[in-house]
Design a protein around this motif. Structure first.
Motif, PDB file in Angstrom:
ATOM      1  N   ARG A 298       0.848  -1.184   0.000  1.00 56.75           N
ATOM      2  CA  ARG A 298       0.000   0.000   0.000  1.00 56.75           C
ATOM      3  C   ARG A 298       0.889   1.242   0.000  1.00 56.75           C
ATOM      4  O   ARG A 298       1.776   1.376   0.842  1.00 56.75           O
ATOM      5  CB  ARG A 298      -0.913   0.025   1.230  1.00 56.75           C
ATOM      6  CG  ARG A 298      -1.863  -1.160   1.329  1.00 56.75           C
ATOM      7  CD  ARG A 298      -2.894  -1.162   0.207  1.00 56.75           C
ATOM      8  NE  ARG A 298      -3.847  -2.257   0.355  1.00 56.75           N
ATOM      9  CZ  ARG A 298      -3.700  -3.466  -0.192  1.00 56.75           C
ATOM     10  NH1 ARG A 298      -2.608  -3.738  -0.916  1.00 56.75           N
ATOM     11  NH2 ARG A 298      -4.609  -4.403  -0.026  1.00 56.75           N
ATOM     12  N   TRP A 299       0.650   2.128  -0.956  1.00 61.87           N
ATOM     13  CA  TRP A 299       1.427   3.355  -1.033  1.00 61.87           C
ATOM     14  C   TRP A 299       0.892   4.369  -0.026  1.00 61.87           C
ATOM     15  O   TRP A 299      -0.233   4.266   0.471  1.00 61.87           O
ATOM     16  CB  TRP A 299       1.404   3.914  -2.448  1.00 61.87           C
ATOM     17  CG  TRP A 299       0.066   3.795  -3.115  1.00 61.87           C
ATOM     18  CD1 TRP A 299      -1.010   4.614  -2.990  1.00 61.87           C
ATOM     19  CD2 TRP A 299      -0.339   2.750  -4.004  1.00 61.87           C
ATOM     20  NE1 TRP A 299      -2.056   4.156  -3.740  1.00 61.87           N
ATOM     21  CE2 TRP A 299      -1.676   3.019  -4.380  1.00 61.87           C
ATOM     22  CE3 TRP A 299       0.297   1.612  -4.526  1.00 61.87           C
ATOM     23  CZ2 TRP A 299      -2.388   2.198  -5.249  1.00 61.87           C
ATOM     24  CZ3 TRP A 299      -0.415   0.795  -5.385  1.00 61.87           C
ATOM     25  CH2 TRP A 299      -1.742   1.089  -5.749  1.00 61.87           C
ATOM     26  N   ALA A 300       1.721   5.390   0.251  1.00 64.13           N
ATOM     27  CA  ALA A 300       1.364   6.378   1.268  1.00 64.13           C
ATOM     28  C   ALA A 300       0.122   7.168   0.874  1.00 64.13           C
ATOM     29  O   ALA A 300      -0.761   7.399   1.694  1.00 64.13           O
ATOM     30  CB  ALA A 300       2.538   7.326   1.516  1.00 64.13           C
ATOM     31  N   ASN A 301       0.055   7.596  -0.370  1.00 62.95           N
ATOM     32  CA  ASN A 301      -1.130   8.297  -0.869  1.00 62.95           C
ATOM     33  C   ASN A 301      -1.207   8.109  -2.382  1.00 62.95           C
ATOM     34  O   ASN A 301      -0.208   7.783  -3.036  1.00 62.95           O
ATOM     35  CB  ASN A 301      -1.116   9.784  -0.496  1.00 62.95           C
ATOM     36  CG  ASN A 301       0.137  10.491  -0.973  1.00 62.95           C
ATOM     37  OD1 ASN A 301       0.379  10.602  -2.176  1.00 62.95           O
ATOM     38  ND2 ASN A 301       0.940  10.971  -0.028  1.00 62.95           N
ATOM     39  N   LEU A 302      -2.406   8.312  -2.911  1.00 62.76           N
ATOM     40  CA  LEU A 302      -2.630   8.068  -4.328  1.00 62.76           C
ATOM     41  C   LEU A 302      -1.834   9.029  -5.204  1.00 62.76           C
ATOM     42  O   LEU A 302      -1.307   8.643  -6.251  1.00 62.76           O
ATOM     43  CB  LEU A 302      -4.125   8.186  -4.654  1.00 62.76           C
ATOM     44  CG  LEU A 302      -4.538   7.883  -6.094  1.00 62.76           C
ATOM     45  CD1 LEU A 302      -4.150   6.461  -6.486  1.00 62.76           C
ATOM     46  CD2 LEU A 302      -6.045   8.097  -6.270  1.00 62.76           C
ATOM     47  N   GLY A 303      -1.718  10.277  -4.781  1.00 62.15           N
ATOM     48  CA  GLY A 303      -0.977  11.260  -5.566  1.00 62.15           C
ATOM     49  C   GLY A 303       0.484  10.865  -5.746  1.00 62.15           C
ATOM     50  O   GLY A 303       1.044  10.983  -6.836  1.00 62.15           O
TER      51      GLY A 303
ATOM     52  N   GLY B 217       5.162   9.392   0.095  1.00 66.91           N
ATOM     53  CA  GLY B 217       4.294  10.324  -0.615  1.00 66.91           C
ATOM     54  C   GLY B 217       4.892  11.703  -0.772  1.00 66.91           C
ATOM     55  O   GLY B 217       4.167  12.689  -0.934  1.00 66.91           O
ATOM     56  N   THR B 218       6.228  11.792  -0.752  1.00 67.79           N
ATOM     57  CA  THR B 218       6.903  13.093  -0.824  1.00 67.79           C
ATOM     58  C   THR B 218       7.894  13.125  -1.988  1.00 67.79           C
ATOM     59  O   THR B 218       8.335  12.090  -2.481  1.00 67.79           O
ATOM     60  CB  THR B 218       7.660  13.389   0.485  1.00 67.79           C
ATOM     61  OG1 THR B 218       8.609  12.324   0.726  1.00 67.79           O
ATOM     62  CG2 THR B 218       6.705  13.479   1.649  1.00 67.79           C
TER      63      THR B 218
END
Length: 269
Positions: free
Chosen positions: A148-153, A237-238
């Motif tokens: 699972r990634w930190a956020n979709l963006g 996510g950065t």
């Protein structure tokens, strides 16, 4: 009666085409390549089967040994598989280009009133679809395995970065396709380039575990920065410094190899 364009006039026309016409012709050639893929789906085997096999194989073979579990290894391996698969897809660009030139397809294009550059740039544009397919399948496999990634963006931006950098790197293999005499030669040289870049990049193991003499190569390997940037986008996510370094190095590859490829191509096309 349809006017005939003599060969000399064709060459003159091709040398004075506008950028708009060259872009339009390139898109037409890209569409031709996509149609070829539809009629011969085997051309997608490397970007469909490889992401699935590589993700499963590396996750279950090395997950326990390197990270203690498959889930613990996924944050490392998914960015690495993305970069490795996209790099392998770049190799097919040069091989396919050489095969087209060997079959005489480019000589037929040479007789047509189109931009001379279109038969070269068209396949490069069409290959963006291949990189996107490989990226999407790696996403799916990682998700199915529990990543699972930190956020979709961050996930989307990481995928776009991989596709962009792959397109830039594909100019290296396009140059090989133009210069080499056979498709087998392109494949052999490309493999000799791919394996050191792919495996010595932090794509499969943390670079801190490597001997110091290997770390010296890893630290100057452009793929290292791509893998690191994608990993940071996925896991935190950065956007970090490696993201901008990846963009800069990819732009440098295009700045160096695109003119060389175009010059070599014009001599033969």
């Amino acid at each position: 009666m349809t006017p005939q364009i003599v060969p000399g006039a064709q060459r003159k026309l091709k040398n004075h085409v506008s950028a708009r016409m060259a872009f339009s012709n390139s898109l037409a050639m890209a569409y031709r390549n996509i149609l070829m893929i539809r009629r011969n789906p085997q051309q997608l085997f490397d970007v469909t089967i490889q992401p699935i096999l590589f993700t499963l194989m590396f996750a279950f073979l090395f997950g326990g040994a390197i990270s203690g579990s498959v889930n613990g290894y996924l944050p490392i391996i998914i960015p690495g598989i993305l970069a490795q698969t996209a790099l392998t897809a770049c190799m097919a660009t040069g091989v396919q280009l050489r095969e087209d030139m060997d079959k005489g397809v480019f000589y037929r294009f040479k007789a047509m009133p189109i931009a001379r550059i279109a038969p070269l740039t068209g396949p490069l544009i069409a290959d963006i679809l291949r990189y996107a397919i490989a990226t999407g399948l790696t996403f799916v496999m990682g998700y199915l395995l529990g990543f699972r990634w930190a956020n979709l963006g961050g996930a989307v931006l990481g995928g776009v970065l991989v596709v962009l950098c792959s397109w830039c790197i594909s100019w290296i293999f396009a140059l090989l396709g133009v210069l080499a005499k056979t498709a087998q030669t392109v494949s052999g040289i490309s493999s000799a380039i791919l394996f050191p870049l792919g495996f010595l990049s932090g794509a499969f193991v943390p670079t801190s575990t490597l001997p110091s003499w290997l770390q010296a190569f890893v630290n100057v390997n452009p793929l290292t920065y791509i893998v690191s940037a994608v990993g940071q986008l996925f896991n935190q996510g950065t956007i970090g410094n490696d993201f901008w370094l990846s963009i800069a190095e990819s732009a440098a590859v295009v700045a160096v190899f695109a003119p060389l490829t175009l010059r070599a191509y014009r001599r033969k096309a």
